[in-house]
Design a protein around this motif. Structure first.
Motif, short mmCIF file in Angstrom:
data_model
loop_
_atom_site.label_atom_id
_atom_site.label_comp_id
_atom_site.label_asym_id
_atom_site.label_seq_id
_atom_site.Cartn_x
_atom_site.Cartn_y
_atom_site.Cartn_z
N ILE A 113 -62.81 -100.63 16.97
CA ILE A 113 -61.51 -101.08 16.52
C ILE A 113 -60.89 -102.04 17.51
O ILE A 113 -60.88 -101.77 18.72
N ASN A 118 -57.43 -104.34 18.24
CA ASN A 118 -56.03 -104.60 17.88
C ASN A 118 -55.84 -106.07 17.56
O ASN A 118 -56.71 -106.91 17.83
N ALA A 138 -59.77 -100.75 21.26
CA ALA A 138 -59.18 -99.42 21.47
C ALA A 138 -60.27 -98.36 21.36
O ALA A 138 -61.33 -98.58 20.78
N MET A 149 -60.00 -95.47 19.78
CA MET A 149 -60.02 -94.70 18.52
C MET A 149 -58.93 -95.22 17.59
O MET A 149 -57.94 -95.79 18.03
N ASN A 184 -56.13 -93.86 11.41
CA ASN A 184 -56.05 -94.39 10.04
C ASN A 184 -57.33 -95.16 9.69
O ASN A 184 -57.83 -95.08 8.55
N GLY A 185 -57.86 -95.87 10.69
CA GLY A 185 -59.09 -96.64 10.45
C GLY A 185 -60.28 -95.75 10.14
O GLY A 185 -61.09 -96.06 9.26
N ASN A 192 -56.95 -92.36 23.03
CA ASN A 192 -56.12 -93.52 23.39
C ASN A 192 -54.74 -93.01 23.79
O ASN A 192 -54.33 -91.92 23.40
N ASN A 241 -49.48 -96.74 23.52
CA ASN A 241 -48.83 -96.74 22.20
C ASN A 241 -47.53 -95.97 22.35
O ASN A 241 -47.45 -95.01 23.13
N ARG A 259 -49.78 -100.27 20.84
CA ARG A 259 -50.39 -101.12 21.88
C ARG A 259 -51.24 -102.17 21.17
O ARG A 259 -52.06 -101.83 20.33
N CYS A 317 -49.57 -94.84 12.34
CA CYS A 317 -50.57 -94.75 13.41
C CYS A 317 -51.16 -93.34 13.36
O CYS A 317 -50.42 -92.36 13.55
N GLY A 318 -52.43 -93.24 13.07
CA GLY A 318 -53.05 -91.92 12.88
C GLY A 318 -53.13 -91.14 14.18
O GLY A 318 -52.71 -89.97 14.25
N THR A 319 -53.64 -91.78 15.24
CA THR A 319 -53.70 -91.09 16.54
C THR A 319 -52.28 -90.82 17.03
O THR A 319 -52.02 -89.80 17.67
#
Ligand SMILES: N[C@H](CCC[C@H](N)C(=O)O)C(=O)O
Length: 271
Positions: free
Chosen positions: A64, A66, A72, A74, A77-78, A150, A183, A202, A210-212
């Motif tokens: 991934i 940004n 990043a 992890m 959502n991705g 992350n 983030n 970030r 943002c999933g994480t």
């Protein structure tokens, strides 16, 4: 000489990325392409670029990048959208998939209706490195650091509508306390085990979700006694459910994965 790169635009709760199957369309310079293709007026427009690939340790791999080109560790959502992609595009018929990421192997459980994957549950592993930061006079709040592979900085406030995210987001993202940047999430408890969260990511700025970050927010809420082990995190673009499993210590994230469109880019190859 030109080459065609096919991509798919997808989003998880509004957090949108450009997805490329690099087994068919290898990308030599992903940092540069992430910057170029993420631009809204001159590119495709997205929060970044996600590369789907092979792995000798898992069913697939995910990288991934940004929108600023930074890679990043992890993307929550991705990862759900990658699960949707590999199933719907026929790369697998499995509904439990392992995904190799820079923050380790993640396990995806696809919820399939007919041939469509609408929601996915991701075992995000265990949160690491939590800790409180008291900003003292600098800011009128204290924050919780949580890593999901992350870095995240989660701050609970009484009224999230009063947070000027475009101003404080980049300030905290680039604060010297965070050598790799961070983030930034602001959150408000809006009901029992129900959290409203907004995020400055970030490398991408304000995103719809943002999933994480939702995982980090739910962990911080539990640590601070503000929510139980299972909570719903409501973001600008949608809601994900986070459960911190007591037995395994792992975080389970369940949320939507949506395809927007398929497209193709015609690249001029340097001769
Ligand atoms: N901006 C993040 C990566 C994307 C994470 C986010 N989109 C998610 O869904 O987890 C970082 O630099 O760590």
């Amino acid at each position: 000489m030109t080459t065609i790169i096919k991509f798919t635009k997808m989003h998880g709760a509004g957090n949108d990325y450009i997805y490329v199957d690099t087994t068919r369309y290898p990308i030599a310079d992903p940092e540069k392409k992430a910057i170029e293709w993420s631009k809204f007026h001159t590119g495709i427009g997205s929060d970044g670029l996600i590369l789907i690939g092979v792995s000798d340790k898992a069913d697939f791999s995910m990288r991934i990048f940004n929108a600023d080109g930074s890679e990043a560790m992890m993307c929550g959502n991705g990862s759900r959208c990658v699960g949707k992609y590999v199933y719907e595009y026929g790369l697998t018929d499995k509904t439990e998939i392992t995904l190799d990421t820079l923050s380790g192997i993640k396990i995806l459980k696809l919820q399939v209706e007919g041939k469509t994957v609408n929601t996915v549950t991701v075992d995000m592993g265990s949160p690491q490195e939590t800790g409180e930061i008291d900003w003292r006079k600098k800011y009128p709040f204290q924050s919780t650091k949580v890593s999901m592979g992350n870095p995240h900085l989660v701050t609970f406030v009484d009224d999230i509508t009063r947070i000027n995210l475009p101003e404080i987001g980049p300030e905290l993202e680039n604060h010297p306390l965070f050598p790799d940047r961070t983030n930034v999430e602001f959150a408000q408890i809006v009901g029992k085990d129900t959290i409203r969260m907004r995020v400055w990511e970030r490398g991408s700025g304000i995103t719809q979700a943002c999933g994480t970050g939702a995982c980090a927010t739910a962990v911080a809420a539990f640590i601070n006694g503000l929510a139980g082990r299972k909570s719903d995190v409501i973001m600008d673009g949608g809601t994900v459910t986070i459960e911190w499993d007591e037995t395994s210590g792992h975080i389970l994230m369940t949320g939507p994965a949506t395809k927007v469109f398929d497209g193709e880019i015609v690249e001029e190859m340097e001769s």
